[in-house]
Scaffold this motif. Structure first.
Motif, PDB file in Angstrom:
ATOM      1  N   VAL A 127       0.852  -1.200   0.000  1.00  0.00           N
ATOM      2  CA  VAL A 127       0.000   0.000   0.000  1.00  0.00           C
ATOM      3  C   VAL A 127       0.886   1.249   0.000  1.00  0.00           C
ATOM      4  O   VAL A 127       0.631   2.217  -0.727  1.00  0.00           O
ATOM      5  N   ALA A 143      -5.839   3.778   4.678  1.00  0.00           N
ATOM      6  CA  ALA A 143      -6.260   2.957   3.526  1.00  0.00           C
ATOM      7  C   ALA A 143      -6.624   1.544   3.985  1.00  0.00           C
ATOM      8  O   ALA A 143      -7.601   0.960   3.516  1.00  0.00           O
ATOM      9  N   LEU A 144      -5.853   1.020   4.939  1.00  0.00           N
ATOM     10  CA  LEU A 144      -6.138  -0.349   5.404  1.00  0.00           C
ATOM     11  C   LEU A 144      -7.383  -0.390   6.286  1.00  0.00           C
ATOM     12  O   LEU A 144      -8.144  -1.362   6.256  1.00  0.00           O
ATOM     13  N   VAL A 147     -10.695  -0.871   4.487  1.00  0.00           N
ATOM     14  CA  VAL A 147     -11.066  -2.203   3.989  1.00  0.00           C
ATOM     15  C   VAL A 147     -10.912  -3.273   5.076  1.00  0.00           C
ATOM     16  O   VAL A 147     -10.837  -4.464   4.780  1.00  0.00           O
ATOM     17  N   ARG A 167      -9.998  -7.209  -0.876  1.00  0.00           N
ATOM     18  CA  ARG A 167     -10.109  -5.980  -0.083  1.00  0.00           C
ATOM     19  C   ARG A 167      -8.830  -5.150  -0.205  1.00  0.00           C
ATOM     20  O   ARG A 167      -8.877  -3.922  -0.265  1.00  0.00           O
ATOM     21  N   ALA A 171      -8.091  -1.243  -1.346  1.00  0.00           N
ATOM     22  CA  ALA A 171      -7.249  -0.265  -0.646  1.00  0.00           C
ATOM     23  C   ALA A 171      -6.260   0.350  -1.631  1.00  0.00           C
ATOM     24  O   ALA A 171      -6.012   1.561  -1.611  1.00  0.00           O
ATOM     25  N   VAL A 175      -5.990   4.434  -2.468  1.00  0.00           N
ATOM     26  CA  VAL A 175      -4.900   5.060  -1.707  1.00  0.00           C
ATOM     27  C   VAL A 175      -4.498   6.414  -2.315  1.00  0.00           C
ATOM     28  O   VAL A 175      -4.024   7.298  -1.612  1.00  0.00           O
TER      29      VAL A 175
END
Ligand SMILES: Nc1ncnc2c1ncn2[C@@H]1O[C@H](COP(=O)(O)OP(=O)(O)OP(=O)(O)O)[C@@H](O)[C@H]1O
Length: 323
Positions: A127, A143-144, A147, A167, A171, A175
């Motif tokens: 990510v 971002a994490l 999801v 998922r 993300a 992002v």
């Protein structure tokens, strides 16, 4: 789960556009996130997309429905700039995706059907790396959280379940705080709870002004999320409408009632006159009255069947013309 924030708030013009999109009113070109006209793609002699015309308004969630092989992924990948078209004109956020550069790519987010493929990477690292491609990325944790993977930043991608990887794909798509998000079958393989979480995420992004183009085979998903849907069949757009109006809305509504000891049923597109006639004949309280409106699924299937019949007719016409 927290919500991603975009720098700046909605301008009056954006609010107006979103309101018009929600109302289904006419859009001018400045209102459009995507405009495709006569989009055509052939692989050798095989025509994957015959001629697609599409207009997606800024701020709306636009669903693309269609049977396997209808050309949904081909169309979406051309709009994303990942496939060359064979013909037609396309504008995405004001640029031709076939020519657009990095600044344009910064403004879009993508979840492809095939999913992520970086087995040896850790979730948080990936990510972060993808975030580096954007000018103003979300913090990795945010971002994490979006999801529900905030507790797994150190997990190797190879150790994630199919649903968790899906998922993570989401993300990665958000992002960069995209203006326009492409989601190709985003909830395929997700369990019912994860699907609903994904729907909430899409709704939140839409509420913040993100335009979303999504393909799906789940009609409940289209009904829940999409302001408008296009039905693609045989490489052409058969209809564009809000889900409730697709295929003529009330066409095929079943009206049942009890009369002379039997249940009678008629199928009609005009419920009002049928009810008036029944009330005039049987009284204001029509015995056993039931009204069943056609589901999106039955209206969608009818459109696909019509498309199949049209194609068979065109093929017959073409064969007799070339004989
Ligand atoms: N790289 C390719 N080479 C040749 N034909 C292709 C290629 N990619 C897609 N096609 C063909 O183009 C047509 C449209 O495929 P596409 O994947 O766009 O359909 P789809 O609507 O996304 O289907 P699905 O719902 O199954 O994902 C199909 O007939 C497919 O076999």
């Amino acid at each position: 789960m927290s919500t991603p924030t975009r720098p700046g708030t909605e301008t009056p013009a954006e609010a107006d556009t979103a309101a018009r999109a929600a109302a289904g009113g006419p859009a001018d070109h400045a209102d459009l996130a995507i405009r495709a006209s006569g989009l055509h793609k052939a692989y050798g002699s095989h025509v994957a997309v015959g001629s697609v015309d599409l207009e997606v308004r800024r701020g709306e969630v636009f669903g693309v429905l269609g049977p396997n092989g209808a050309g949904k992924t081909t169309t979406i990948e051309i709009l994303e700039g990942f496939r060359h078209r064979s013909g037609g004109s396309v504008s995405v956020l004001g640029e031709d995706p076939g020519q657009a550069g990095r600044a344009w790519r910064n403004r879009i987010g993508i979840v492809q059907q095939s999913g992520t493929d970086h087995e040896g990477w850790r979730v948080g690292e990936l990510v972060e790396q993808i975030g580096l491609c954007y000018s103003d990325p979300l913090p990795v944790r945010e971002a994490l959280e979006l999801v529900d993977l905030a507790d797994r930043p150190k997990a190797l991608l190879g150790s994630l379940s199919g649903g968790q990887r899906r998922r993570l794909d989401l993300a990665l798509a958000v992002v960069g705080r995209p203006e326009l998000l492409f989601l190709d079958e985003p909830t395929t393989g997700l369990d019912p709870q994860a699907r609903r979480d994904c729907w909430h995420m899409i709704e939140r992004l839409r509420d913040e002004g993100t335009t979303v183009l999504l393909t799906t085979h789940y009609l409940d998903e289209a009904e829940r999320l999409a302001d408008r849907v296009a039905v693609l069949a045989g490489g052409r757009v058969r209809e564009v409408a809000p889900p409730a109006e697709l295929g003529g809305g009330d066409a095929g509504t079943e009206v049942s009632w009890r009369e002379d000891g039997r249940t009678r049923t008629v199928t009609t597109a005009e419920v009002g006159p049928v009810l008036e006639e029944l009330r005039a004949r049987l009284g204001a309280d029509v015995p056993g009255l039931e009204i069943r409106r056609p589901s999106l699924e039955s209206r969608y299937l009818r459109l696909i069947e019509d498309a199949g019949r049209d194609r068979a007719g065109e093929d017959t016409h073409e064969r007799s013309r070339t004989r």
